[in-house]
Design an enzyme around this catalytic site. Structure first.
Site, mmCIF file in Angstrom:
data_model
loop_
_atom_site.group_PDB
_atom_site.id
_atom_site.type_symbol
_atom_site.label_atom_id
_atom_site.label_comp_id
_atom_site.label_asym_id
_atom_site.label_seq_id
_atom_site.Cartn_x
_atom_site.Cartn_y
_atom_site.Cartn_z
ATOM 1 N N LYS A 122 0.864 -1.414 -0.181
ATOM 2 C CA LYS A 122 0.076 -0.056 -0.015
ATOM 3 C C LYS A 122 0.784 1.356 -0.042
ATOM 4 C CE LYS A 122 -4.449 -1.701 1.462
ATOM 5 N NZ LYS A 122 -5.712 -1.331 2.332
ATOM 6 N N LYS A 206 -4.936 -9.705 -6.382
ATOM 7 C CA LYS A 206 -6.148 -9.913 -5.600
ATOM 8 C C LYS A 206 -7.276 -8.954 -6.269
ATOM 9 C CE LYS A 206 -6.436 -7.208 -1.567
ATOM 10 N NZ LYS A 206 -7.066 -6.984 -0.243
ATOM 11 N N LYS A 209 -10.620 -3.030 -4.092
ATOM 12 C CA LYS A 209 -11.553 -1.727 -4.387
ATOM 13 C C LYS A 209 -10.720 -0.681 -4.942
ATOM 14 C CE LYS A 209 -13.446 -2.160 0.253
ATOM 15 N NZ LYS A 209 -12.514 -1.786 1.585
HETATM 16 N N1 AQP Z 1 -9.800 -10.325 -3.322
HETATM 17 C C1 AQP Z 1 -10.402 -10.890 -2.258
HETATM 18 N N2 AQP Z 1 -10.766 -12.158 -1.976
HETATM 19 C C2 AQP Z 1 -11.172 -12.767 -0.670
HETATM 20 N N3 AQP Z 1 -11.081 -11.620 0.415
HETATM 21 C C3 AQP Z 1 -11.024 -10.629 0.201
HETATM 22 N N4 AQP Z 1 -10.837 -9.294 0.969
HETATM 23 C C4 AQP Z 1 -10.658 -8.391 0.485
HETATM 24 N N5 AQP Z 1 -10.140 -8.648 -1.125
HETATM 25 C C5 AQP Z 1 -10.525 -9.997 -1.028
HETATM 26 C C6 AQP Z 1 -11.348 -9.547 2.322
HETATM 27 O O1 AQP Z 1 -12.263 -8.401 2.842
HETATM 28 C C7 AQP Z 1 -12.272 -8.138 3.930
HETATM 29 C C8 AQP Z 1 -12.410 -6.590 3.938
HETATM 30 O O2 AQP Z 1 -11.307 -5.972 3.480
HETATM 31 P P1 AQP Z 1 -11.127 -4.419 3.692
HETATM 32 O O3 AQP Z 1 -11.906 -3.473 2.828
HETATM 33 O O4 AQP Z 1 -11.000 -4.135 5.231
HETATM 34 O O5 AQP Z 1 -9.615 -4.057 3.148
HETATM 35 P P2 AQP Z 1 -8.696 -4.848 2.052
HETATM 36 O O6 AQP Z 1 -8.364 -6.375 1.978
HETATM 37 O O7 AQP Z 1 -7.852 -4.054 1.901
HETATM 38 O O8 AQP Z 1 -9.804 -4.669 0.874
HETATM 39 P P3 AQP Z 1 -9.621 -4.353 -0.721
HETATM 40 O O9 AQP Z 1 -10.754 -4.503 -1.484
HETATM 41 O O10 AQP Z 1 -8.284 -5.058 -1.196
HETATM 42 O O11 AQP Z 1 -9.409 -2.877 -0.451
HETATM 43 P P4 AQP Z 1 -8.315 -1.892 -0.999
HETATM 44 O O12 AQP Z 1 -8.110 -2.157 -2.561
HETATM 45 O O13 AQP Z 1 -8.564 -0.465 -0.497
HETATM 46 O O14 AQP Z 1 -6.897 -2.704 -0.396
HETATM 47 C C9 AQP Z 1 -11.118 -8.619 4.470
HETATM 48 O O15 AQP Z 1 -11.631 -9.678 5.280
HETATM 49 C C10 AQP Z 1 -10.384 -8.981 3.258
HETATM 50 O O16 AQP Z 1 -9.464 -10.182 3.818
#
Ligand code: AQP
Length: 344
Positions: A122, A206, A209
């Site tokens: 990040k 992965k 968002k």
């Molecule tokens: N691709 C994924 N597959 C399975 N699980 C996922 N999670 C996120 N992406 C995947 C799970 O969703 C939960 C919430 O995530 P979060 O929003 O707190 O943070 P994150 O993991 O940083 O989500 P993103 O979508 O990847 O956001 P950005 O792009 O902002 O970094 C967690 O349980 C995560 O494991």
């Protein structure tokens, strides 16, 4: 050597959180939201948090947090979390999170936190300009879980390393302060289909968002046309659907699509392969779109209905904050006593 430290013997509790940082996608749903609803249905004591303190570790558009917090709370409910059974609240409304995070900042070692790969991903190349909060993010995550003495944490595969850090912090706190078994060593609940959903455009990344390409993810607000279009445009190769899971290795995009089909239809990968073996993507993709739309349509409809009543969401969050505080307050009293702070 056998570990003879007495283990935590208190009640079992599930805790997890999602950041209010943009619209949720199929990865968040299968990796987290769906598991939340399943665990609640199994009768677990569940606490689900919109982690807004985590959200501000990265730049957030001014004024956007309140609505984004409501959106995540609405998504919890749309996915099947019932606020009468589980606690739904915003992290910033329970001060125990920040207090325990500070104490844990003094328990965790620099070397442990420096190893966290999510910070490196990040922060990118310019880590010097990243916020200190982004660096200590996993320590706050440990506090989120342990402020409720949660024993089980449903998350996606990407959170595995952070959960290991939470266990290390709990173990060190118990040892350093001479209170064996005080904090549980929280167990990650990662297994199962959907633990790692990949980008529709690149099977090695992965689904996220923050991916600049909207075609890389299926959003929980996408309608049937958008879902079908994104699946039609998903990257694949020139082969056909193979007969065995072994043959999916080295074909990450195909493995991902088959995995999504299995997770959404509640079937095994083997049974999906048996149905589509030898078929091309002209056959498989429309079938996947159909399964995806059928599964997500009722959730999307509920999500829109819940969002139409922001005052109702606020009532759920206010009630949840009270219930979360009621669990955390006595735990924090014990923590202050154990650490040895002056108390009135
Ligand atoms: N691709 C994924 N597959 C399975 N699980 C996922 N999670 C996120 N992406 C995947 C799970 O969703 C939960 C919430 O995530 P979060 O929003 O707190 O943070 P994150 O993991 O940083 O989500 P993103 O979508 O990847 O956001 P950005 O792009 O902002 O970094 C967690 O349980 C995560 O494991």
């Amino acid at each position: 050597m056998t570990d003879t430290t007495p283990a935590y013997t208190g009640p079992q509790r599930v805790f997890s959180g999602i950041q209010p940082t943009g619209s949720l996608h199929l990865g968040n749903y299968l990796g987290a939201l769906k598991k939340f609803a399943d665990l609640q249905a199994e009768g677990h004591d569940c606490v689900f948090c919109v982690v807004d303190l985590h959200a501000i570790t990265m730049p957030v558009e001014r004024g956007a947090l309140i609505d984004q917090t409501r959106q995540i709370a609405a998504a919890f409910m749309a996915a099947g979390v019932d606020p009468a059974k589980s606690v739904i609240f915003a992290q910033s409304s329970v001060l125990a999170h920040v207090e325990l995070a500070w104490i844990f900042n003094c328990v965790a070692r620099m070397g442990w936190v420096e190893r966290m790969t999510q910070f490196k991903d990040k922060a990118g190349k310019d880590a010097e300009r990243a916020s200190v909060g982004l660096f200590t993010y996993p320590v706050l995550q440990a506090a989120d879980i342990l402020a409720y003495k949660a024993t089980h944490v449903p998350v996606g595969e990407d959170q595995k390393q952070h959960l290991e850090l939470s266990r290390d912090i709990a173990e060190r706190f118990n040892r350093e302060y001479g209170v064996p078994g005080f904090f549980p060593l929280p167990e990650p609940m990662i297994k199962g289909p959907g633990a790692r959903i990949m980008s529709l455009k690149d099977g090695t990344k992965k689904m996220s968002k923050s991916d600049p390409s909207d075609l890389s993810r299926i959003s929980l607000v996408d309608d049937a046309d958008a879902i079908s279009k994104k699946i039609r445009k998903a990257t694949t190769d020139t082969g056909v659907i193979p007969a065995t899971a072994e043959e999916l290795k080295g074909r990450p995009e195909v493995e991902n699509l088959v995995g999504i089909f299995a997770a959404l239809s509640g079937r095994s990968v083997e049974s999906v392969l048996a149905e589509f073996e030898g078929k091309g993507f002209g056959v498989f993709k429309p079938a996947l779109a159909e399964v995806t739309v059928a599964h997500l349509a009722p959730i999307t409809a509920r999500y829109r209905d819940i969002l139409a009543d922001p005052a109702g969401i606020d009532r759920v969050l206010a009630d949840g904050a009270g219930r979360a505080n009621a669990i955390a307050a006595p735990i924090m009293d014990e923590v202050r006593r154990v650490v040895g702070f002056w108390r009135p």
